[in-house]
Design a protein around this motif. Sequence first.
Motif, PDB file in Angstrom:
ATOM      1  N   ARG A   1       0.835  -1.210   0.000  1.00 32.18           N
ATOM      2  CA  ARG A   1       0.000   0.000   0.000  1.00 32.18           C
ATOM      3  C   ARG A   1       0.870   1.259   0.000  1.00 32.18           C
ATOM      4  O   ARG A   1       0.639   2.186  -0.788  1.00 32.18           O
ATOM      5  N   LYS A   2       1.875   1.285   0.872  1.00 31.34           N
ATOM      6  CA  LYS A   2       2.732   2.472   0.962  1.00 31.34           C
ATOM      7  C   LYS A   2       3.510   2.721  -0.321  1.00 31.34           C
ATOM      8  O   LYS A   2       3.641   3.864  -0.766  1.00 31.34           O
ATOM      9  N   MET A   3       4.016   1.649  -0.926  1.00 35.75           N
ATOM     10  CA  MET A   3       4.745   1.838  -2.181  1.00 35.75           C
ATOM     11  C   MET A   3       3.793   2.292  -3.280  1.00 35.75           C
ATOM     12  O   MET A   3       4.142   3.158  -4.095  1.00 35.75           O
ATOM     13  N   GLY A   4       2.601   1.729  -3.313  1.00 42.15           N
ATOM     14  CA  GLY A   4       1.611   2.150  -4.293  1.00 42.15           C
ATOM     15  C   GLY A   4       1.276   3.628  -4.164  1.00 42.15           C
ATOM     16  O   GLY A   4       1.238   4.369  -5.159  1.00 42.15           O
ATOM     17  N   GLU A   5       1.060   4.080  -2.949  1.00 47.25           N
ATOM     18  CA  GLU A   5       0.750   5.489  -2.707  1.00 47.25           C
ATOM     19  C   GLU A   5       1.902   6.386  -3.148  1.00 47.25           C
ATOM     20  O   GLU A   5       1.677   7.451  -3.749  1.00 47.25           O
ATOM     21  N   TYR A   6       3.118   5.945  -2.871  1.00 48.60           N
ATOM     22  CA  TYR A   6       4.283   6.737  -3.262  1.00 48.60           C
ATOM     23  C   TYR A   6       4.390   6.833  -4.785  1.00 48.60           C
ATOM     24  O   TYR A   6       4.596   7.926  -5.341  1.00 48.60           O
ATOM     25  N   LEU A   7       4.243   5.711  -5.470  1.00 47.70           N
ATOM     26  CA  LEU A   7       4.361   5.717  -6.932  1.00 47.70           C
ATOM     27  C   LEU A   7       3.288   6.600  -7.562  1.00 47.70           C
ATOM     28  O   LEU A   7       3.565   7.364  -8.496  1.00 47.70           O
ATOM     29  N   ILE A   8       2.085   6.503  -7.055  1.00 46.18           N
ATOM     30  CA  ILE A   8       0.985   7.318  -7.597  1.00 46.18           C
ATOM     31  C   ILE A   8       1.259   8.798  -7.359  1.00 46.18           C
ATOM     32  O   ILE A   8       0.998   9.642  -8.230  1.00 46.18           O
ATOM     33  N   SER A   9       1.828   9.125  -6.197  1.00 47.76           N
ATOM     34  CA  SER A   9       2.140  10.529  -5.890  1.00 47.76           C
ATOM     35  C   SER A   9       3.222  11.081  -6.818  1.00 47.76           C
ATOM     36  O   SER A   9       3.329  12.293  -6.992  1.00 47.76           O
ATOM     37  N   ARG A  10       4.002  10.192  -7.419  1.00 50.90           N
ATOM     38  CA  ARG A  10       5.069  10.612  -8.339  1.00 50.90           C
ATOM     39  C   ARG A  10       4.591  10.680  -9.795  1.00 50.90           C
ATOM     40  O   ARG A  10       5.390  10.883 -10.704  1.00 50.90           O
ATOM     41  N   GLY A  11       3.315  10.483 -10.013  1.00 48.96           N
ATOM     42  CA  GLY A  11       2.763  10.609 -11.360  1.00 48.96           C
ATOM     43  C   GLY A  11       2.784   9.340 -12.186  1.00 48.96           C
ATOM     44  O   GLY A  11       2.533   9.371 -13.397  1.00 48.96           O
ATOM     45  N   ILE A  12       3.068   8.208 -11.552  1.00 49.99           N
ATOM     46  CA  ILE A  12       3.051   6.934 -12.271  1.00 49.99           C
ATOM     47  C   ILE A  12       1.616   6.594 -12.664  1.00 49.99           C
ATOM     48  O   ILE A  12       0.692   6.714 -11.857  1.00 49.99           O
ATOM     49  N   ARG A  13       1.439   6.145 -13.895  1.00 48.13           N
ATOM     50  CA  ARG A  13       0.096   5.841 -14.399  1.00 48.13           C
ATOM     51  C   ARG A  13      -0.132   4.347 -14.646  1.00 48.13           C
ATOM     52  O   ARG A  13      -1.258   3.911 -14.857  1.00 48.13           O
ATOM     53  N   ARG A  14       0.944   3.578 -14.616  1.00 49.46           N
ATOM     54  CA  ARG A  14       0.818   2.132 -14.766  1.00 49.46           C
ATOM     55  C   ARG A  14       1.808   1.476 -13.807  1.00 49.46           C
ATOM     56  O   ARG A  14       2.978   1.862 -13.756  1.00 49.46           O
ATOM     57  N   ILE A  15       1.324   0.492 -13.048  1.00 45.08           N
ATOM     58  CA  ILE A  15       2.193  -0.240 -12.127  1.00 45.08           C
ATOM     59  C   ILE A  15       2.114  -1.720 -12.481  1.00 45.08           C
ATOM     60  O   ILE A  15       1.028  -2.297 -12.526  1.00 45.08           O
ATOM     61  N   LEU A  16       3.263  -2.298 -12.738  1.00 47.44           N
ATOM     62  CA  LEU A  16       3.346  -3.736 -13.011  1.00 47.44           C
ATOM     63  C   LEU A  16       4.018  -4.403 -11.816  1.00 47.44           C
ATOM     64  O   LEU A  16       5.189  -4.129 -11.524  1.00 47.44           O
ATOM     65  N   TYR A  17       3.275  -5.239 -11.114  1.00 46.02           N
ATOM     66  CA  TYR A  17       3.794  -5.935  -9.934  1.00 46.02           C
ATOM     67  C   TYR A  17       4.349  -7.284 -10.360  1.00 46.02           C
ATOM     68  O   TYR A  17       3.637  -8.114 -10.941  1.00 46.02           O
ATOM     69  N   LEU A  18       5.620  -7.511 -10.066  1.00 47.41           N
ATOM     70  CA  LEU A  18       6.311  -8.735 -10.492  1.00 47.41           C
ATOM     71  C   LEU A  18       6.617  -9.585  -9.273  1.00 47.41           C
ATOM     72  O   LEU A  18       7.402  -9.185  -8.405  1.00 47.41           O
ATOM     73  N   LYS A  19       6.004 -10.757  -9.200  1.00 48.16           N
ATOM     74  CA  LYS A  19       6.052 -11.598  -8.008  1.00 48.16           C
ATOM     75  C   LYS A  19       6.716 -12.931  -8.308  1.00 48.16           C
ATOM     76  O   LYS A  19       6.895 -13.320  -9.459  1.00 48.16           O
ATOM     77  N   HIS A  20       7.034 -13.657  -7.236  1.00 48.98           N
ATOM     78  CA  HIS A  20       7.601 -15.000  -7.362  1.00 48.98           C
ATOM     79  C   HIS A  20       6.536 -16.072  -7.193  1.00 48.98           C
ATOM     80  O   HIS A  20       6.586 -17.111  -7.848  1.00 48.98           O
ATOM     81  N   VAL A  21       5.594 -15.821  -6.280  1.00 46.85           N
ATOM     82  CA  VAL A  21       4.574 -16.824  -5.954  1.00 46.85           C
ATOM     83  C   VAL A  21       3.211 -16.158  -5.831  1.00 46.85           C
ATOM     84  O   VAL A  21       3.107 -14.932  -5.804  1.00 46.85           O
ATOM     85  N   GLU A  22       2.183 -16.983  -5.725  1.00 45.62           N
ATOM     86  CA  GLU A  22       0.808 -16.482  -5.658  1.00 45.62           C
ATOM     87  C   GLU A  22       0.280 -16.400  -4.225  1.00 45.62           C
ATOM     88  O   GLU A  22      -0.902 -16.214  -4.012  1.00 45.62           O
ATOM     89  N   HIS A  23       1.163 -16.555  -3.249  1.00 43.01           N
ATOM     90  CA  HIS A  23       0.702 -16.614  -1.855  1.00 43.01           C
ATOM     91  C   HIS A  23       1.712 -15.922  -0.953  1.00 43.01           C
ATOM     92  O   HIS A  23       2.696 -15.341  -1.426  1.00 43.01           O
ATOM     93  N   GLY A  24       1.471 -15.983   0.350  1.00 44.25           N
ATOM     94  CA  GLY A  24       2.404 -15.427   1.316  1.00 44.25           C
ATOM     95  C   GLY A  24       2.607 -13.931   1.161  1.00 44.25           C
ATOM     96  O   GLY A  24       1.698 -13.189   0.809  1.00 44.25           O
ATOM     97  N   ALA A  25       3.835 -13.477   1.441  1.00 39.68           N
ATOM     98  CA  ALA A  25       4.149 -12.049   1.422  1.00 39.68           C
ATOM     99  C   ALA A  25       3.898 -11.424   0.053  1.00 39.68           C
ATOM    100  O   ALA A  25       3.384 -10.307  -0.036  1.00 39.68           O
TER     101      ALA A  25
END
Length: 199
Positions: free
Chosen positions: A36-60
Amino acid sequence: VSERPMVSIDMDGVNDWNKVAAEYFVITSEDEDAGRKMGEYLISRGIRRILYLKHVEHGADYLRYLGLKDAVRKSGKEIILEEKKLPEKPEQKQECYRNLLNYAGTDTALFFSSDLNAAEMISFSTRNGVKIPEDISIVGMDDNIFASLVYPALTTVKVNVLEKAQIAVDVLMKLIEGETCDQHIYKTKVQVIRRESVK
């Protein structure tokens, strides 16, 4: 479940800590808040697309994505949110990184679930003529050694691993000595560390 006291640090594969709280003592971090905090920061910087790159579908990884999704929803802005699972094999990962270069120049941030992969992507981008953060923003998670070694230095979320380890030892020692612990789930705070990889 063993009758002996059991303390887990970042028990992977769990999406709902409350289900295991009666059987284990769990030490983790505020993973949903981290996303949430990183998302808020990126949006505040004018980012219009966020691609989240993960290792797994669960946990952290999963919980961080939930927090990121919540930040996008609450922003009230038209933010494009995508997610992608990173390949495990090195040659496939390199091909994935090559494809990610197509996002250059599109107000996109690549949010990696680990600093190692984010640092790899920064190096890969630089070798291929893509400037960070001018052409694309890259962020990670953990604030480990890779975040400060790479150039430009990586913006990330600090997860205090030493604090988690200390809490785990303290809880375990109390249980061994027959003391009671007033909670089963311990979550350490997280913090966005702003460096040079976001425009």
